[in-house]
Design an enzyme around this catalytic site. Structure first.
Site, short mmCIF file in Angstrom:
data_model
loop_
_atom_site.label_atom_id
_atom_site.label_comp_id
_atom_site.label_asym_id
_atom_site.label_seq_id
_atom_site.Cartn_x
_atom_site.Cartn_y
_atom_site.Cartn_z
N HIS A 262 38.32 45.57 38.30
CA HIS A 262 38.05 44.26 38.90
C HIS A 262 36.98 43.60 38.03
O HIS A 262 35.89 44.12 37.90
CB HIS A 262 37.56 44.45 40.33
CG HIS A 262 37.32 43.16 41.05
ND1 HIS A 262 38.35 42.33 41.41
CD2 HIS A 262 36.19 42.55 41.45
CE1 HIS A 262 37.85 41.27 42.02
NE2 HIS A 262 36.54 41.38 42.06
N ASP A 264 34.92 40.27 37.74
CA ASP A 264 34.56 38.97 38.30
C ASP A 264 34.39 37.99 37.15
O ASP A 264 33.62 38.22 36.22
CB ASP A 264 33.28 39.10 39.12
CG ASP A 264 33.52 39.85 40.42
OD1 ASP A 264 34.55 39.57 41.08
OD2 ASP A 264 32.71 40.72 40.77
N ASP A 374 39.38 41.09 46.30
CA ASP A 374 37.97 40.86 46.63
C ASP A 374 37.70 39.48 47.22
O ASP A 374 36.55 39.05 47.30
CB ASP A 374 37.13 41.06 45.35
CG ASP A 374 35.65 41.14 45.63
OD1 ASP A 374 35.28 41.57 46.73
OD2 ASP A 374 34.86 40.77 44.74
N HIS A 578 36.21 33.63 42.97
CA HIS A 578 35.63 33.99 44.27
C HIS A 578 34.13 34.29 44.27
O HIS A 578 33.61 34.73 45.31
CB HIS A 578 36.43 35.13 44.92
CG HIS A 578 36.39 36.44 44.18
ND1 HIS A 578 37.44 36.88 43.42
CD2 HIS A 578 35.44 37.38 44.09
CE1 HIS A 578 37.14 38.06 42.90
NE2 HIS A 578 35.92 38.39 43.29
ZN ZN Z 1 35.01 40.18 42.88
#
Ligand code: ZN
Length: 1009
Positions: A262, A264, A374, A578
């Protein structure tokens, strides 16, 4: 038999940590190291490689926050190591507990080819599988001194989150720079013992298998000579081989492991660092794929592939090759893993359009799954959007973070507001950063709520958030867990393979209707207000730019700005990531986001103005352009007409007892001496909107210090105390004309000031409120309250392509947990025959509560818009400074009125001087229930006209769409503007009859004659 279980378990722990694990690298020699620190932001690779080095040694400090050091490591493989496996070990000063949240590196060969990323769980670089001895080693490391923002004591305010405030103190100390012999047998023994030991700990103490594993561990430890682990590791492994060969039970839970990181796209690091994070992780993952034929890796977010393509083409070439082999799997089909609460209808659609289109163009593949592990909650509008994009599955695990209620399903049909169902899976492992630990797998098995009906779940496996990805150790564990008695059975699989198998064995899972509300992170609807308003403004401008550029192209032959719109959309979509739109990033990210939104808005405004000028021609006539999907001021939706002469029947007079009375033919609004709205009277319906004895337009200030996650969370106790801001510094009449009356009020509180302008325009059914705040509070929550005289069990909040209902009461824990929620342009509360809307061009967060009045027994339903917060982590100065918010109160509003007024306040008229008498709209839809969300030219450059419409009121609608241009055919399309197989609506004289279900969206593509 005496019970020696704890003794053997403690022995395993100590021997593994202190003797066996260190023996993985039995011999090492130091590398020499030189360093150069780039003076500012990261430099191109060639510049970093060529820069002069100065010596640096293990133990030396390096790395001012956010700086980049280029390290060169050099050495010679000792002759004595001939035939052995040799690795370089590079420890930049890592803390093993926080991969992705600290320094990182990317290793290059002298020719600039990226080799692999360095992080706490990946400190090795393979030099030779079988060394000859005497090899010269020369490697370069681009070492990024990303500071630790989320520390062991989390959520403490820090200035490290922006290069401008972070200072120059070195953050790290070089810990190890060696060449070392890698003993694969010991490494395998470590994994054997980890897998057996971790599984053992999860098994029942009264079961035979636990004791079988314990005795095998004991025999293996007996076989290890602690003075010579390397010579005895093979014998120890032999003692474990039997228990590791015992097959999984036929009923064992099946886990589809999906290699993952993941990443970001921005969070506790700026966007520019994510570009490098993606390069580091993908360099590792392509290398891992080459070494392990069974491994499958998946990466989401087309934007991250686009960064790689632009900035690290060598790594991208390897990714492309692995994608072609079906082992590096693009997932999700979205531009980024966006928030889904706040993006508007079109933006949510375009996330899929641009994501899917990129994967199709680059790799020739189309995803069927939406991949949002997420994201902080999922709107009821999303299922229809996923389906209209041509997808059919959704994966997330975030709802497991809900504070109060445990979601009842892991695999289910998720039904949206229009009735569309999407096959959805929540991995029961409850993390998107699985590392194949025994405790994680056992949790997945115990937690899985579909047991007895289904046997499969998915586990995204690899270090994430800040990247890192899967490690060779995780792959080694997974190999042992393929079929192991007592454990779930693990297999590397693509998301599509998982969903196909899951749906085949469990075709009719339970159904969940409506939004997937996350009972956490509710303050992400309010934090970083300027970022949110930048998004809202740019979404509105994108609509305008497409509409007027298409109109100008059709009407005047002006060129359509395909490339600019494509680029600007992608910029806005990126910022819906996000942690950006939700306001949960460091100061650097939000500072840049505000500047980027301003630049995007300027460019879009120029596109709008150029198109409108092309349509208006040269001249001195005032033309009013209406980009709203509703007629106003006599101007058709999507058209332009000469400005009407100002007229109206507005009046303003002083109110007995202080304040003013504002009125037009529709509303009479009374402000008391505090400029609070004590009456908002619907003259036609003869109904009062404001609850008796209460006052609307009331600013309320609450303390706001959540227990954790400051920018993300508001905890329910914030409501226990609060202050009504009723003090007035100044109350003046701003306008008193027939066409509009307005009053201005100034207030101050704490260290802050607020100026509000209340305007009633001629013919308007709404009271416009502009709230300008100069905000200098910390850890406070500012609300704007409207206590309404309405009795209703539920209220509507606009979402994508429609609205969703939420309760006004708190009967159940599920309802009570929704104490802060999201709206787009309106919230609407109604009794069956009369309602009130609060519309906004500025805010997303809100709450709705109800009380019963002791006096008359009536119900007061209070709608409050959330204006500002002031959390101190991760940005210690969140939201300080000036802000402006636009709201409007609409007494007597139906849902259709709320939809219309919401559009009108977001899309103000524009007046242009020109020669034309009017501009006819490209399309006209009769009635107000069917709304055009986009009017544009097709993205493929064909010149086709694309119109997206949706049923906006939640009813069935029949309406007619008339085109104002020559068209030869029409097709119903998916979001990517591809004709649907059964999408052949009849075209009669350029008009299409539409019969739509509640909230149904439809995309029509017209070929022009
Ligand atoms: Zn995230």
């Amino acid at each position: 038999m005496h019970d020696d279980r704890t003794l053997v378990e403690a022995r395993l722990k100590r021997v593994l940590e202190e003797r066996i694990r260190p023996a993985v690298y039995p011999e090492s020699v130091p590398l020499s190291v030189g360093s150069w620190t780039a003076p500012g932001e990261p430099v191109p690779v060639a510049e970093g490689l060529a820069a002069p080095r100065t010596p640096i040694a293990v133990g030396d400090r390096w790395g001012a926050p956010w700086s980049t050091s280029w390290l060169t490591v050099a050495g010679t493989v000792p002759a004595a190591w001939a035939g052995r496996c040799v690795e370089a070990l590079i420890d930049l000063g890592f803390d093993r507990n926080m991969p992705g949240f600290q320094c990182e590196g990317l290793v290059y060969r002298p020719d600039g080819t990226p080799v692999k990323g360095l992080n706490p769980n990946n400190q090795w670089v393979r030099i030779a599988e079988h060394a000859t001895g005497g090899e010269q080693v020369l490697l370069h490391v681009e070492a990024a001194a990303n500071p630790v923002i989320l520390d062991y004591h989390p959520f403490l305010p820090t200035d490290l989150g922006d290069r401008a405030t972070a200072g120059s103190e070195p953050q790290y100390r070089l810990a190890r720079m060696d060449l070392a012999v890698f003993d694969r047998t010991v490494w395998e023994l470590v994994l054997d013992l980890e897998v057996v030991g971790e599984l053992m700990a999860e098994l029942p103490v009264d079961g035979a298998r636990r004791w079988e594993l314990l005795r095998a561990v004991e025999r293996a430890l007996d076989a290890v000579d602690l003075q010579d682990v390397n010579a005895t590791a093979a014998a120890a492994r032999t003692e474990l081989a039997g228990v590791l060969a015992a097959a999984a039970a036929p009923s064992a839970h099946r886990i589809s492991a999906v290699g993952h990181a993941h990443i970001d796209s921005a969070w506790l690091w700026p966007l520019r660092e994510t570009v490098r994070k993606v390069a580091r992780t993908t360099a590792n993952m392509t290398a891992l794929l080459a070494d392990h034929p069974e491994f499958v890796y998946t990466m989401s977010q087309a934007q991250q592939y686009a960064w790689l393509k632009e900035h690290r083409p060598e790594v991208y070439a390897k990714v492309k090759q692995a994608v072609a082999e079906g082992r590096f799997v693009p997932a999700g089909g979205m531009w980024v893993e966006s928030d889904t609460n706040m993006p508007g209808s079109e933006a949510m659609a375009r996330q899929f359009v641009h994501g899917k289109r990129f994967f199709l163009a680059e790799f020739g593949i189309e995803n069927q799954e939406a991949w949002l592990p997420d994201t902080f909650g999922f709107t009821g509008g999303l299922p229809q959007i996923i389906k209209a994009a041509g997808s059919r599955w959704l994966l997330t695990q975030k709802i497991s973070w809900s504070q109060v209620n445990s979601f009842p399903h892991h695999t289910f049909w998720w039904e949206g507001i229009d009735g569309t169902r999407i096959y959805t899976h929540f991995p029961p492992v409850d993390t998107y950063n699985c590392s194949m630990k025994g405790a994680e797998l056992a949790h997945a098995v115990r937690n899985f709520k579909e047991k007895g009906r289904a046997t499969r779940s998915l586990a995204p496996t690899g270090w994430g958030d800040g990247g890192g990805g899967t490690t060779r150790e995780m792959i080694g564990r997974a190999a042992r867990l393929r079929s192991l008695e007592g454990s779930a059975a693990v297999r590397w699989e693509t998301p599509a393979a998982f969903f196909t198998a899951a749906q085949a064995e469990y075709p009719e899972p339970p159904v969940w209707v409506g939004e997937l509300y996350l009972e956490l992170h509710r303050a992400t609807l309010t934090s970083q207000a300027r970022t949110k308003q930048g998004n809202r403004q740019c979404e509105n401008l994108l609509r305008e730019a497409e509409l007027w550029a298409a109109t100008a192209a059709v009407r005047t032959g002006a060129p359509y700005p395909y490339a600019a719109l494509d680029r600007l959309w992608k910029t806005v979509l990126l910022h819906q990531f996000h942690d950006i739109l939700p306001g949960s990033s460091i100061a650097w990210v939000h500072r840049e986001a505000e500047a980027t939104y301003a630049a995007v808005a300027a460019e879009l405004t120029a596109i709008v103005e150029a198109a409108q000028q092309a349509l208006a021609g040269e001249g001195g006539t005032e033309l009013v352009f209406n980009s709203a999907p509703h007629r106003r001021s006599g101007v058709a939706a999507g058209g332009a007409a000469p400005a009407a002469a100002p007229a109206g029947d507005c009046t303003l007079r002083e109110r007995a007892g202080g304040g003013f009375v504002l009125a037009n033919g529709r509303l009479r609004v009374e402000l008391d001496g505090r400029a609070l709205v004590v009456s908002a009277y619907d003259l036609a319906a003869r109904r009062e909107a404001v609850a008796p004895g209460a006052a609307a337009n009331l600013l309320q200030l609450h303390p706001d210090f959540p227990n954790m996650w400051d920018a993300w969370d508001v905890d329910q106790f914030y409501r226990n105390t609060g202050t009504d801001l009723t003090g007035v510094d100044e109350l003046t009449v701003l306008a008193d004309k027939p066409e509009a009356v307005a009053v201005r009020v100034a207030r101050s509180f704490g260290s802050s000031t607020v100026v509000q302008t209340l305007t009633l325009a001629a013919g308007a059914g709404r009271l416009d409120l502009l709230t300008e705040v100069d905000w200098h509070e910390t850890e406070k929550f500012l609300k704007l309250a409207f206590p309404l005289d309405l009795h209703a069990d539920r209220y509507a909040a606009e979402s994508q392509f429609g609205h969703q209902y939420r309760p006004t009461h708190t009967n159940t824990s599920w309802e009570a947990a929704k104490f802060e929620a999201c709206n787009h342009r309106f919230t609407h509360v109604a009794e069956p025959d009369w309602g009130v809307a609060l519309v906004t061009a500025s805010t997303y967060g809100h709450d709705v509560t109800r009380t019963v009045r002791p006096g008359d027994g009536g119900t007061t339903t209070t709608v409050r818009a959330s204006l500002l917060r002031a959390p101190r982590f991760p940005d210690p100065h969140t939201d300080q400074g000036p802000h402006a918010f636009r709201h409007a109160l609409v007494p007597g509003a139906t849902i259709a009125d709320a939809v219309r007024e919401g559009h009108l306040v977001n899309l103000p008229e524009r007046t242009v001087l020109g020669a034309a008498t009017a501009v006819a709209p490209l399309v006209a839809v009769d009635g107000e229930e069917v709304v055009a969300s986009a009017v544009k030219l097709a993205d493929d450059g064909s010149g086709d006209l694309v119109v997206r419409l949706y049923q906006a009121t939640g009813t069935r609608s029949r309406s007619t769409l008339r085109t104002g241009l020559p068209v030869v055919s029409v097709h119903a399309c998916d979001l990517l503007e591809r004709p649907l197989p059964d999408g052949h609506p009849a075209l009669h004289d350029g008009a299409v009859e539409l019969a739509l279900r509640p909230f149904q969206l439809v995309t029509l593509r017209f070929a022009r004659g």
